[in-house]
Design a protein around this motif. Structure first.
Motif, short mmCIF file in Angstrom:
data_model
loop_
_atom_site.label_atom_id
_atom_site.label_comp_id
_atom_site.label_asym_id
_atom_site.label_seq_id
_atom_site.Cartn_x
_atom_site.Cartn_y
_atom_site.Cartn_z
N VAL A 201 0.69 -1.22 -0.10
CA VAL A 201 -0.02 0.05 0.05
C VAL A 201 0.96 1.18 0.04
O VAL A 201 0.76 2.17 -0.59
CB VAL A 201 -0.86 -0.07 1.11
CG1 VAL A 201 -1.51 1.44 1.38
CG2 VAL A 201 -2.06 -0.99 1.17
N ASN A 202 2.00 1.45 0.88
CA ASN A 202 2.75 2.35 1.15
C ASN A 202 3.58 2.67 -0.16
O ASN A 202 3.98 3.66 -0.63
CB ASN A 202 3.73 2.47 2.19
CG ASN A 202 2.91 2.53 3.59
OD1 ASN A 202 1.84 3.11 3.59
ND2 ASN A 202 3.30 1.85 4.59
N GLN A 214 -6.34 0.37 2.28
CA GLN A 214 -6.15 1.37 3.43
C GLN A 214 -7.53 1.36 3.99
O GLN A 214 -7.60 1.74 5.42
CB GLN A 214 -5.50 2.49 2.94
CG GLN A 214 -5.41 3.48 3.96
CD GLN A 214 -4.34 3.09 4.98
OE1 GLN A 214 -3.21 2.72 4.58
NE2 GLN A 214 -4.84 2.83 6.26
N GLN A 215 -8.65 1.64 3.30
CA GLN A 215 -10.10 1.73 3.72
C GLN A 215 -10.41 0.63 4.89
O GLN A 215 -10.95 0.60 5.70
CB GLN A 215 -10.97 2.00 2.91
CG GLN A 215 -10.92 3.26 2.02
CD GLN A 215 -11.80 3.39 1.04
OE1 GLN A 215 -11.81 2.44 -0.02
NE2 GLN A 215 -12.61 4.48 0.94
N GLN A 216 -10.06 -0.83 4.40
CA GLN A 216 -10.07 -1.77 5.19
C GLN A 216 -9.34 -1.61 6.55
O GLN A 216 -10.02 -1.90 7.62
CB GLN A 216 -9.82 -2.94 4.69
CG GLN A 216 -10.54 -3.38 3.38
CD GLN A 216 -10.30 -4.77 2.59
OE1 GLN A 216 -9.33 -5.08 2.78
NE2 GLN A 216 -11.12 -5.09 1.42
N ARG A 217 -8.27 -1.18 6.45
CA ARG A 217 -7.64 -1.12 7.62
C ARG A 217 -8.00 -0.22 8.63
O ARG A 217 -8.08 -0.19 9.83
CB ARG A 217 -5.89 -0.53 7.53
CG ARG A 217 -5.35 -1.59 6.75
CD ARG A 217 -3.86 -1.26 5.94
NE ARG A 217 -3.08 -0.89 7.27
CZ ARG A 217 -1.94 -0.08 7.22
NH1 ARG A 217 -1.47 0.31 5.99
NH2 ARG A 217 -1.32 0.09 8.38
N LEU A 218 -8.82 1.01 8.14
CA LEU A 218 -9.33 2.07 8.97
C LEU A 218 -10.68 1.56 9.65
O LEU A 218 -10.78 2.44 10.46
CB LEU A 218 -9.76 3.11 8.08
CG LEU A 218 -8.52 4.20 7.38
CD1 LEU A 218 -8.80 5.24 6.59
CD2 LEU A 218 -7.88 4.65 8.71
N GLU A 219 -10.79 0.46 9.41
CA GLU A 219 -12.26 -0.11 9.98
C GLU A 219 -11.66 -0.41 11.52
O GLU A 219 -12.83 -0.62 12.43
CB GLU A 219 -12.62 -1.58 9.37
CG GLU A 219 -13.32 -0.97 7.88
CD GLU A 219 -13.74 -2.30 7.22
OE1 GLU A 219 -13.39 -3.47 7.91
OE2 GLU A 219 -14.29 -2.41 6.13
N ASN A 220 -10.63 -0.51 11.82
CA ASN A 220 -10.10 -0.88 13.26
C ASN A 220 -10.14 0.32 14.05
O ASN A 220 -9.29 1.53 13.83
CB ASN A 220 -8.76 -1.42 13.16
CG ASN A 220 -9.04 -2.91 12.74
OD1 ASN A 220 -9.79 -3.58 12.91
ND2 ASN A 220 -7.85 -3.51 12.37
N MET A 221 -10.98 0.69 14.94
CA MET A 221 -11.16 1.97 15.82
C MET A 221 -9.67 1.80 16.64
O MET A 221 -9.40 1.26 16.99
CB MET A 221 -12.34 2.13 16.41
CG MET A 221 -13.52 1.89 15.99
SD MET A 221 -14.23 3.28 14.94
CE MET A 221 -13.65 2.61 13.32
N PHE A 222 -9.37 3.37 16.87
CA PHE A 222 -8.34 3.48 17.59
C PHE A 222 -6.93 2.86 17.11
O PHE A 222 -5.90 2.57 18.02
CB PHE A 222 -8.51 3.10 19.18
CG PHE A 222 -9.83 3.82 19.81
CD1 PHE A 222 -10.02 4.97 20.14
CD2 PHE A 222 -10.86 2.95 19.80
CE1 PHE A 222 -11.04 5.37 20.58
CE2 PHE A 222 -11.96 3.19 20.12
CZ PHE A 222 -12.13 4.68 20.66
N VAL A 233 -4.09 11.19 4.27
CA VAL A 233 -4.65 12.18 3.25
C VAL A 233 -3.71 12.42 2.16
O VAL A 233 -4.12 12.83 0.91
CB VAL A 233 -5.45 13.52 4.05
CG1 VAL A 233 -5.89 14.49 3.26
CG2 VAL A 233 -6.36 12.86 5.17
N THR A 234 -2.45 12.92 2.37
CA THR A 234 -1.52 13.21 1.73
C THR A 234 -1.08 12.15 0.71
O THR A 234 -0.92 12.38 -0.43
CB THR A 234 -0.33 13.72 2.15
OG1 THR A 234 -0.70 14.93 3.23
CG2 THR A 234 0.87 14.11 1.23
N LEU A 235 -0.84 11.18 1.21
CA LEU A 235 -0.36 9.75 0.55
C LEU A 235 -1.18 9.37 -0.58
O LEU A 235 -0.84 9.06 -1.88
CB LEU A 235 -0.01 8.70 1.52
CG LEU A 235 0.45 7.42 0.99
CD1 LEU A 235 1.80 7.65 0.37
CD2 LEU A 235 0.41 6.15 1.85
#
Length: 397
Positions: A201-202, A214-222, A233-235
């Motif tokens: 991803v990076n 990346q959106q799937q990784r964001l499903e984990n809160m905190f 946002v920049t990447l």
């Protein structure tokens, strides 16, 4: 160009986007039976149907429209119809559906991976189905070529541990140590997969599949700090899926309330005897606090309790363990506690606190495990006991 011309050009672009992008999926697969149902389902959380058709002898064609490159699942029934009580044995796999023509091919239908393999994995036959399309699909295939062998190795190691833990064979005196080693090997293999995904991803932030991952990784809160969210946002700003990028930005904006290091929110709870308490009465300063949100009716929750017992025995009072039940029935909760014999603090979320718990911690599925550090800051939430235990070990070091 004159201003009026620019306005007209922009309007034409917006109109074209509104009508969507036409796609055609053409398959050539020997051995496929005529009259079987074929579906293209978006991997959007709702399984939105994008196209449906039936097979001919040796193939099929599907057409439709999408508004951007879309991750989809291709599902092909193995029969035109099924008897009562008979289940479809769908074959197919995921790919990125793009504007234009996508070709699907395999040497024979029986070699196409099943969507679900009982006791096995479709990873073993994933390469048997070849899919070629637009740029987003090329990038998706690049990711699959990079990840597949590592994912298969992780599945194989994990499968060995699972069979050792839940198999019905005769137990030996050395089994607990051997099982622990197998589980550790499985965790290491999965950690390798996760690290490879992150690296991909990076390294490829313009790929549509990288944005989805990346959106799937964001499903984990905190899981991320505010600084890490800013970097995302920049990447991804030049990603080939600009609609997806805008969705990512909205997702990140909503996550600002749930960043790693956020102080925990107090919550009204109950003791087994009905005494009203607050979560703050039990969070211990200067100590790692482990919270297990569970319920008596939750099979995976009950299966995870032995691992919590093992942690309790191994770490003792170095970790403050709290089990917080989401049971609606106090009787069922009491019965489960008696059966499980958990020698640490037991609490219940009363109905009056359910919404407050959801708002504060986004508990939508259990088991939901939370780690709060000695300063009262949330450091991790996860559904994986292995991930939580590994995080605690790192914090204690």
């Amino acid at each position: 160009m004159k201003k009026t011309h620019l306005i007209v050009a922009a309007a034409l672009i917006m109109a074209a986007a509104a009508y969507g992008q036409s796609f055609t999926v053409r398959a050539t697969i020997p051995g496929i039976t005529a009259g079987c149902e074929v579906k293209l389902l978006a991997r959007d959380g709702h399984h939105t149907l994008l196209a449906k058709g039936t097979t001919t002898e040796g193939g099929f064609t599907l057409t439709g429209e999408i508004d951007k490159p879309t991750l989809v699942t291709l599902r092909i029934n193995d029969k035109p119809s099924y008897a009562e009580g008979e289940y479809a044995q769908d074959r197919g796999k995921e790919f990125m559906l793009c504007e234009g023509i996508t070709t699907v091919s395999a040497d024979h239908f029986q070699l196409v991976p099943r969507i679900y393999e009982f006791g096995e994995t479709p990873l073993k036959s994933e390469r048997n189905l070849r899919i070629e399309g637009g740029q987003a699909q090329k990038h998706y295939q690049e990711w699959r070529d990079y990840m597949l062998d590592a994912e298969l190795a992780a599945w194989q190691v994990g499968n060995v541990a699972c069979k050792a833990q839940f198999g019905t064979g005769k137990r030996t005196s050395g089994e607990p140590a051997a099982l622990s080693e197998m589980q550790a090997a499985g965790q290491a293999a999965q950690a390798m997969v996760d690290a490879m995904n992150s690296a991909f991803v990076n390294q490829h932030p313009t790929y549509a599949i990288s944005l989805i991952l990346q959106q799937q990784r964001l499903e984990n809160m905190f899981a991320f700090s505010n600084e890490e969210l800013d970097q995302m946002v920049t990447l991804f700003s030049a990603n080939e899926d600009q609609q997806g990028y805008q969705a990512l930005c909205r997702q990140i904006a909503q996550l600002r309330r749930y960043t790693r290091g956020t102080p925990y929110t107090d919550l009204a709870l109950e003791l087994p005897d009905g005494t009203q308490k607050q979560l703050s009465d039990y969070i211990q300063k200067g100590k790692v606090n482990f919270i297990d949100f569970w319920a008596s009716w939750c099979g995976p929750c009950r299966m995870a309790i032995p691992s919590v017992k093992e942690m309790h025995q191994r770490l003792g009072d170095r970790v403050n363990i709290l089990s917080i039940s989401l049971d609606n029935s106090k009787q069922a909760w009491q019965q489960a506690m008696q059966q499980e014999q958990m020698p640490w603090t037991q609490l219940l979320v009363p109905k009056t606190s359910t919404q407050a718990m959801t708002d504060a911690y986004q508990v939508h599925a259990i088991p939901y495990l939370m780690i709060i550090d000695g300063e009262g800051r949330i450091q991790l939430t996860t559904h994986s006991a292995d991930e939580a235990h590994a995080a605690i070990d790192r914090m204690l070091k």
